[in-house]
Design a protein around this motif. Sequence first.
Motif, PDB file in Angstrom:
ATOM      1  N   ILE A  41       0.844  -1.196   0.000  1.00  0.00           N
ATOM      2  CA  ILE A  41       0.000   0.000   0.000  1.00  0.00           C
ATOM      3  C   ILE A  41       0.877   1.243   0.000  1.00  0.00           C
ATOM      4  CG2 ILE A  41      -1.711   1.336   1.299  1.00  0.00           C
ATOM      5  CD1 ILE A  41      -2.789  -1.272   2.408  1.00  0.00           C
ATOM      6  N   VAL A  42       0.529   2.201  -0.848  1.00  0.00           N
ATOM      7  CA  VAL A  42       1.173   3.517  -0.837  1.00  0.00           C
ATOM      8  C   VAL A  42       0.393   4.410   0.124  1.00  0.00           C
ATOM      9  CG1 VAL A  42       1.814   5.549  -2.178  1.00  0.00           C
ATOM     10  CG2 VAL A  42       1.974   3.271  -3.207  1.00  0.00           C
ATOM     11  N   HIS A  43       1.039   4.798   1.204  1.00  0.00           N
ATOM     12  CA  HIS A  43       0.384   5.653   2.211  1.00  0.00           C
ATOM     13  C   HIS A  43       0.588   7.111   1.802  1.00  0.00           C
ATOM     14  CE1 HIS A  43      -0.134   2.265   5.090  1.00  0.00           C
ATOM     15  NE2 HIS A  43       0.943   1.810   4.459  1.00  0.00           N
ATOM     16  N   ALA A  44      -0.222   7.582   0.852  1.00  0.00           N
ATOM     17  CA  ALA A  44      -0.035   8.921   0.284  1.00  0.00           C
ATOM     18  C   ALA A  44      -0.452  10.025   1.251  1.00  0.00           C
ATOM     19  CB  ALA A  44      -0.814   9.047  -1.020  1.00  0.00           C
ATOM     20  N   VAL A  45      -1.586   9.830   1.919  1.00  0.00           N
ATOM     21  CA  VAL A  45      -2.095  10.806   2.889  1.00  0.00           C
ATOM     22  C   VAL A  45      -2.626  10.030   4.080  1.00  0.00           C
ATOM     23  CG1 VAL A  45      -3.733  12.681   3.326  1.00  0.00           C
ATOM     24  CG2 VAL A  45      -2.736  12.425   1.045  1.00  0.00           C
ATOM     25  N   GLU A  46      -2.220  10.448   5.290  1.00  0.00           N
ATOM     26  CA  GLU A  46      -2.609   9.727   6.503  1.00  0.00           C
ATOM     27  C   GLU A  46      -3.172  10.679   7.556  1.00  0.00           C
ATOM     28  OE1 GLU A  46      -2.806   6.674   7.383  1.00  0.00           O
ATOM     29  OE2 GLU A  46      -1.629   5.539   5.923  1.00  0.00           O
ATOM     30  N   ASP A  47      -4.466  10.559   7.823  1.00  0.00           N
ATOM     31  CA  ASP A  47      -5.097  11.210   8.970  1.00  0.00           C
ATOM     32  C   ASP A  47      -4.811  12.713   9.014  1.00  0.00           C
ATOM     33  OD1 ASP A  47      -6.665  11.272  11.239  1.00  0.00           O
ATOM     34  OD2 ASP A  47      -5.002  10.822  12.593  1.00  0.00           O
ATOM     35  N   VAL A  48      -5.072  13.401   7.907  1.00  0.00           N
ATOM     36  CA  VAL A  48      -4.808  14.838   7.803  1.00  0.00           C
ATOM     37  C   VAL A  48      -6.061  15.627   8.181  1.00  0.00           C
ATOM     38  CG1 VAL A  48      -4.368  16.722   6.165  1.00  0.00           C
ATOM     39  CG2 VAL A  48      -2.952  14.650   6.129  1.00  0.00           C
ATOM     40  N   SER A  49      -5.900  16.573   9.096  1.00  0.00           N
ATOM     41  CA  SER A  49      -7.028  17.398   9.542  1.00  0.00           C
ATOM     42  C   SER A  49      -6.619  18.863   9.598  1.00  0.00           C
ATOM     43  CB  SER A  49      -7.510  16.954  10.933  1.00  0.00           C
ATOM     44  OG  SER A  49      -7.946  15.614  10.934  1.00  0.00           O
ATOM     45  N   PHE A  50      -7.487  19.740   9.110  1.00  0.00           N
ATOM     46  CA  PHE A  50      -7.313  21.189   9.242  1.00  0.00           C
ATOM     47  C   PHE A  50      -8.600  21.867   8.786  1.00  0.00           C
ATOM     48  CE2 PHE A  50      -5.670  19.954   5.088  1.00  0.00           C
ATOM     49  CZ  PHE A  50      -6.269  20.852   4.211  1.00  0.00           C
ATOM     50  N   ASP A  51      -8.776  23.105   9.185  1.00  0.00           N
ATOM     51  CA  ASP A  51      -9.945  23.894   8.795  1.00  0.00           C
ATOM     52  C   ASP A  51      -9.520  25.012   7.859  1.00  0.00           C
ATOM     53  OD1 ASP A  51     -11.609  22.351  10.391  1.00  0.00           O
ATOM     54  OD2 ASP A  51     -11.523  23.728  12.097  1.00  0.00           O
ATOM     55  N   ILE A  52     -10.439  25.398   6.976  1.00  0.00           N
ATOM     56  CA  ILE A  52     -10.214  26.533   6.086  1.00  0.00           C
ATOM     57  C   ILE A  52     -11.334  27.537   6.324  1.00  0.00           C
ATOM     58  CG2 ILE A  52      -9.874  27.285   3.707  1.00  0.00           C
ATOM     59  CD1 ILE A  52      -9.044  24.503   2.970  1.00  0.00           C
ATOM     60  N   PRO A  53     -11.060  28.618   7.057  1.00  0.00           N
ATOM     61  CA  PRO A  53     -12.101  29.618   7.320  1.00  0.00           C
ATOM     62  C   PRO A  53     -12.591  30.274   6.036  1.00  0.00           C
ATOM     63  CG  PRO A  53     -10.233  29.882   8.822  1.00  0.00           C
ATOM     64  CD  PRO A  53      -9.809  28.912   7.768  1.00  0.00           C
ATOM     65  N   ARG A  54     -13.831  30.653   6.030  1.00  0.00           N
ATOM     66  CA  ARG A  54     -14.423  31.310   4.869  1.00  0.00           C
ATOM     67  C   ARG A  54     -13.665  32.610   4.542  1.00  0.00           C
ATOM     68  NH1 ARG A  54     -19.548  30.633   2.937  1.00  0.00           N
ATOM     69  NH2 ARG A  54     -20.063  29.486   4.855  1.00  0.00           N
TER      70      ARG A  54
END
Length: 341
Positions: free
Chosen positions: A30-43
């Motif tokens: 398995i290629v682990h390209a993105v793992e458990d990424v979290s963030f917010d983008i305010p309007r």
Amino acid sequence: MSAPATSVEEKPLLSVQGLTKHFPARGGRIVHAVEDVSFDIPRGSTVGLVGESGSGKTTAGRALLRLIEPTGGKALFEGVDLFSLSQREMRGYRQRLQIVFQDPFSSLNPRMRIGGIIGEALSTAGYPRGRRRAERIGELLTLVGLSPDHAGRYPHEFSGGQRQRIGIARALAVEPQFIVADEPVSALDVSVQAQVLNLFGDLQKKLGLTLLFIAHDLSVVEYLCDEVVVMYLGRVMERGPSRLVYAAPRHPYTKALLATAPVPDPTRRRTHTPLHGDIPSPIAPPSGCVFRTRCPEAIAACAQAVPPVEHVGGGHYVACIRHNEKLPDLNRVDHRQGAAL
């Protein structure tokens, strides 16, 4: 650039929660390209997603728009989880979510005139053929700093910076709320980069756009972004307001990226250690902290467990067992003393 004033209760336009993307590889790996990424983008804000090639930032951006299907997580756009929508339901959001690609030439059909390229996008927004569509194409070209007369030309007749402006105009044609700008200046000369960055800044203020700006160079996003998310090998290393991340970086990887950024003053001494070595394979990422194999501050404990992304004060988050001690809340200031409480 500062984000527009918002109430404390206002929810972000887009909230990314646990975004994960795996690709199958040979031999059942398995290629682990993105793992458990979290963030917010305010309007109305611009968030920079930064990291070396292979860090997973482009994959994350495309997964958010479901140009590739995510493996897990949520992307709450105005409270609606984009990942839970059917393909038919997702089509209803396409006008509100757009992307500007890295290579402006390959993203434009060389057989079509510029007016036709932008006109295709206008068709999806309900603009009928005729005078109104031609006027709108001229308005969009003017908006990005080109002439309406350019509508009759082909992509090969333009410079790289002009082609990127055409790509931006195409994205704006459907009047989106949110745009992923996927390394839109990395293929351009430095002087042209500045022009395109200025254009993004002007458009963000004029149209109230919300942007996710992907780049591999921290110096590029410093000018443009309100907040920065630093990724390495598919994981978030550090995130927070730009002023804090640049003035007081906490993660060794962020410090290394800043050390490699160009400094216009030749007399200015670098305060951080540059990055050495190559990024590991995402098929077999290191145990524990994925950055530990290149980290100048790594200790034995770094191999034992993945460090959580923890709040260290002032909206600043760090994933490092050695650098996530809590800081004073920098948003609470005693103005009489000028000191943080």
